[in-house]
Scaffold this active site. Structure first.
Site, mmCIF file in Angstrom:
data_model
loop_
_atom_site.group_PDB
_atom_site.id
_atom_site.type_symbol
_atom_site.label_atom_id
_atom_site.label_comp_id
_atom_site.label_asym_id
_atom_site.label_seq_id
_atom_site.Cartn_x
_atom_site.Cartn_y
_atom_site.Cartn_z
ATOM 1 N N ASP A 1 0.838 -1.204 0.000
ATOM 2 C CA ASP A 1 0.000 0.000 0.000
ATOM 3 C C ASP A 1 0.877 1.261 0.000
ATOM 4 O O ASP A 1 2.079 1.224 0.337
ATOM 5 C CB ASP A 1 -0.888 -0.035 1.261
ATOM 6 C CG ASP A 1 -2.196 0.715 1.090
ATOM 7 O OD1 ASP A 1 -2.330 1.481 0.130
ATOM 8 O OD2 ASP A 1 -3.090 0.532 1.951
ATOM 9 N N ASP B 1 -10.491 2.111 -3.519
ATOM 10 C CA ASP B 1 -11.049 1.878 -2.184
ATOM 11 C C ASP B 1 -12.562 1.912 -2.225
ATOM 12 O O ASP B 1 -13.221 1.568 -1.239
ATOM 13 C CB ASP B 1 -10.558 2.947 -1.203
ATOM 14 C CG ASP B 1 -9.230 2.555 -0.574
ATOM 15 O OD1 ASP B 1 -8.791 1.409 -0.777
ATOM 16 O OD2 ASP B 1 -8.628 3.403 0.109
HETATM 17 C C1 DGJ Z 1 -5.794 1.928 1.941
HETATM 18 C C2 DGJ Z 1 -6.160 0.721 1.148
HETATM 19 O O1 DGJ Z 1 -6.588 1.071 -0.115
HETATM 20 C C3 DGJ Z 1 -7.190 -0.084 1.901
HETATM 21 O O2 DGJ Z 1 -7.619 -1.168 1.132
HETATM 22 C C4 DGJ Z 1 -6.597 -0.526 3.203
HETATM 23 O O3 DGJ Z 1 -5.552 -1.415 2.960
HETATM 24 C C5 DGJ Z 1 -6.112 0.683 3.994
HETATM 25 N N1 DGJ Z 1 -5.252 1.522 3.215
HETATM 26 C C6 DGJ Z 1 -5.397 0.246 5.226
HETATM 27 O O4 DGJ Z 1 -4.838 1.289 5.898
#
Ligand code: DGJ
Length: 728
Positions: A479, A549
């Site tokens: 991430d 997301d």
């Molecule tokens: C952002 C990501 O896109 C989410 O899927 C998740 O992993 C969060 N970060 C966790 O902090």
């Protein structure tokens, strides 16, 4: 041989199956762009073809007394300092303070195959007969600057990969201020500028606007390709559709600051510039040093946007993505993020995994919060040591228990970041990107590690390696949750501070190369708060990317539709989540959420224990259906039959070998609107196709010309139809 040099006419031809890219040498010195488009055989001599004798008032005519006006010539790699007043591809400062460069053609070489780019991601070949590469050298005699332009023509895919290497063969330093990867021309301006615009959770909306005289541009200055503008541009005839009209695609294989720019001059010729964004860029090139600019992949389609996308899908799926997961089916996963956020313990995770396993899920991914003392997003990034309060026996024990259940185990990391509240920050406060004496502005309570520093990159590799070696881990979610501000490095000299954005990306690529090659069995999925860095550069390291997301089914139709302009469905992570949806609050049926997610790499992001027995049965059936269609969806030719950006419904078709999968979605219902007709594409006219559920047979001709009708009166209605060719 797909590359030919006609020495009589001084013309270079690069041919792919259906396209040609043509350049010529003018006055034995100037490399000019002559043509890119549908395949052609022969071009006249440069002097016969170009309006070189025309002049523009106030534009010096400095080409060897031919009367040619530099400001009109389509210079293949324009540099600043001549009488070409458009935006150059190359701009540098020399030790005497001058910023004038004068590049002249000096030679060429044609090689079989394609070489990798030093330190940068790029498309590749597996056999030297898959492509040919032309290397053209341009020189500036006064300074010793040499520029090598590289062009790869693929023999079976209609794509041309271009890149640029700058070599300092002089005795003095060269301060490069701009080095773009590609300049090309369209010889009129009747095109739309088509790009992918967005934001967090609303990535890659398709936007179109007509070209105007002067400059139009999109790009990023965030040290990340970003949620906001993808490193991609299409120039399409204003009448182009999904299946008709000329469309040119430009896709930059790079994850940092980028620019996609058009400049239409006063005689309506369009210059197209693509590459690293010159804003905030600087690179000091010492004598004997080289600088490699990233690759840009060009496509030309005479059959609209659909064909352009299919070219990118095929090339990127087969010759950009690497590793063992490129061709094999990837596991259906469940991720605990939306199920628990930071509030979990071993028991909760095991319960989620157990239920998921019972319906056919193959991989359990433990997301953010397993390390340091991370109970919220305000601490511990950098401290990649398990939190024993949540997981008393460590990730080793959890991973083992999940493996013993017959599932694979995966783990989330955000290795490029550092929290101010972390052991790493207490020990190395200068390891983050910052400018001495200025505030370090956090975003999501975090700062960014300085990946231009070797010791920082080594730390990341060692920390991640030690976790990956400690347990049976089959998957990593990588991430990246902020963009970079206050750009400065404690280790770079003042002359090199502006190199940081590109050095950061080089450091990241190096870290990813080391880790992905050390753990070839691990499936890496990229993520940047969803699709914030979902670019072609990243696909070289991660075969799939968390697309957004936003997991709402309706929002995902827009996001996945836009993403498919360049990215193949095999690269799009797509999860079914709980309702009401956590991002937009919408409640959509489980069926529709499943049907939308099946257009990517399917996953679940909820606690299946909260579902009813009936819903659990639906999930079980979803996974069975997904496993049946995934090869067609991931490897097939995609046809975008109906766009969410154009109306209330969406339809996508995937055709692979003898199977066709059709997905239909009604997003919003309106009364008395009648049925929606969907006509399929790319079928064999005279072949019969049998639809699996109804066992009805249709000819390809019928499906493509008459089409099928779908109910549009029910909100959030979706259908997946599978057709098999009836083989005689
Ligand atoms: C952002 C990501 O896109 C989410 O899927 C998740 O992993 C969060 N970060 C966790 O902090």
């Amino acid at each position: 041989m797909s590359i030919i040099y006609d020495s009589n006419d001084s013309v270079f031809y690069l041919h792919t199956p259906k396209t040609s890219y043509v350049m010529g040498i003018y006055c034995e010195k100037y490399l000019l762009h002559l043509y890119y488009g549908k395949k052609i055989d022969k071009f006249p001599k440069v002097s016969e073809h170009l309006p070189v004798a025309e002049q523009l008032a106030f534009s010096p005519t400095d080409i060897d007394k031919t009367g040619a006006c530099t400001n009109l010539l389509p210079m293949e790699y324009p540099c600043y300092g001549s009488a070409d007043f458009r935006t150059p591809a190359f701009h540098a400062e020399y030790e005497n303070g001058s910023a004038v460069t004068k590049l002249e053609y000096s030679g060429y070489e044609i090689i079989k195959g394609k070489k990798p780019l030093c330190g940068l991601p790029a498309t590749y070949v597996e056999a030297s007969d898959e492509a040919d590469t032309l290397l053209i050298t341009l020189c500036d005699k006064l300074t010793g600057l040499e520029i090598v332009l590289s062009y790869t023509a693929f023999n079976t895919i209609d794509a041309i990969a271009k890149s640029v290497t700058v070599k300092n063969k002089g005795k003095e330093k060269i301060n490069i201020k701009s080095v773009l990867s590609s300049t090309t021309y369209l010889f009129d301006k009747d095109y739309d500028f088509v790009h992918l615009e967005g934001a967090w959770a609303r990535e890659r909306n398709i936007q179109k606007r007509p070209l105007m005289n002067g400059i139009m541009a999109v790009g990023s200055k965030r040290v990340s390709s970003s949620h906001n503008h993808s490193p991609f541009l299409a120039l399409a005839r204003t009448y182009a559709t999904e299946s008709q009209g000329d469309v040119y695609g430009f896709s930059l294989v790079y994850s940092g600051n980028h620019i996609e720019q058009t400049e239409v001059n006063s005689v309506d010729v369009t210059r197209v510039n693509i590459g690293i964004n010159p804003f905030g860029f600087n690179w000091l090139l010492e004598p004997l040093e080289e600088f490699q600019a990233p690759e840009v992949v060009l496509t030309y389609s005479d059959e609209g946007f659909g064909k352009m996308s299919r070219i990118y899908h095929k090339l990127y799926r087969t010759r950009l993505v690497r590793g063992r997961y490129r061709d094999i089916e990837r596991p259906v996963l469940i991720n605990n993020w939306e199920a628990t956020y930071f509030d979990f313990n071993e028991e909760k995770i095991l319960n989620i995994a157990k239920k998921a396993k019972s319906v056919g899920v193959e991989l359990m991914v433990l997301d953010d919060g397993w390390f340091g003392k991370r109970n919220s997003d305000n601490c511990s990034l950098g401290d990649w040591v398990v939190d024993r309060n949540k997981l008393p026996d460590g990730t080793e024990s959890l991973a083992q228990k999940i493996t013993d259940m017959g599932m694979k185990f995966g783990l989330w990391f955000e290795p490029e970041m550092i929290s101010e509240d972390s052991e790493l920050y207490r020990h190395h406060p200068d390891w983050c990107i910052h400018v001495e004496g200025r505030p370090r502005t956090p975003s999501r309570n975090q700062l960014v590690l300085d990946l231009s520093r070797q010791e920082v990159c080594d730390y990341i590799v060692e920390a991640v390696t030690s976790v990956l070696k400690s347990a049976p881990i089959s998957y990593v979610k990588w991430d990246y949750n902020r963009n970079i501000s206050e750009i400065g490095s404690a280790s770079l000299s003042c002359q090199r501070q502006q190199e940081l954005p590109h050095r950061y990306i080089l450091g990241l690529y190096n870290v990813l190369e080391r880790l992905t090659s050390a753990f070839p069995e691990i499936l890496f999925e990229g993520c940047s708060g969803g699709g914030g860095r979902f670019d072609a550069g990243m696909l070289y390291y991660y075969p799939q990317y968390w697309t957004s997301d936003n997991t709402d089914a309706i929002e995902r139709l827009y996001i996945q539709h836009g993403t498919s302009m360049v990215m193949p469905s095999s690269t799009m992570g797509a999860h079914i989540s709980a309702v009401p949806n956590h991002q937009v609050g919408r409640t959509t049926p489980l069926k529709m959420r499943g049907d939308v997610a099946m257009a990517g790499q399917l996953g679940y992001e909820l606690d299946l224990n909260t579902l009813t027995d009936e819903e659990i049965e639906t999930v079980r059936q979803q996974i069975i259906l997904y496993k049946e269609i995934r090869e067609t969806v991931h490897k097939g030719d995609m046809y975008r039959l109906k766009s969410p950006f154009d109306g209330m419904n969406t339809a996508w078709e995937y055709a692979y070998k003898n199977t066709v999968v059709l997905m239909y979605f009604t997003m919003f219902a309106r009364c008395q609107m009648g049925k929606v007709c969907v006509k399929l594409c790319g079928l064999d006219e005279n072949t019969q196709y049998i639809e699996k559920n109804s066992r009805r047979k249709y000819s390809g001709n019928y499906l493509m010309n008459v089409g099928l009708y779908f109910d549009s009166s029910k909100e959030f209605h979706s259908e997946i139809l599978i057709f098999d060719k009836v083989l005689s």
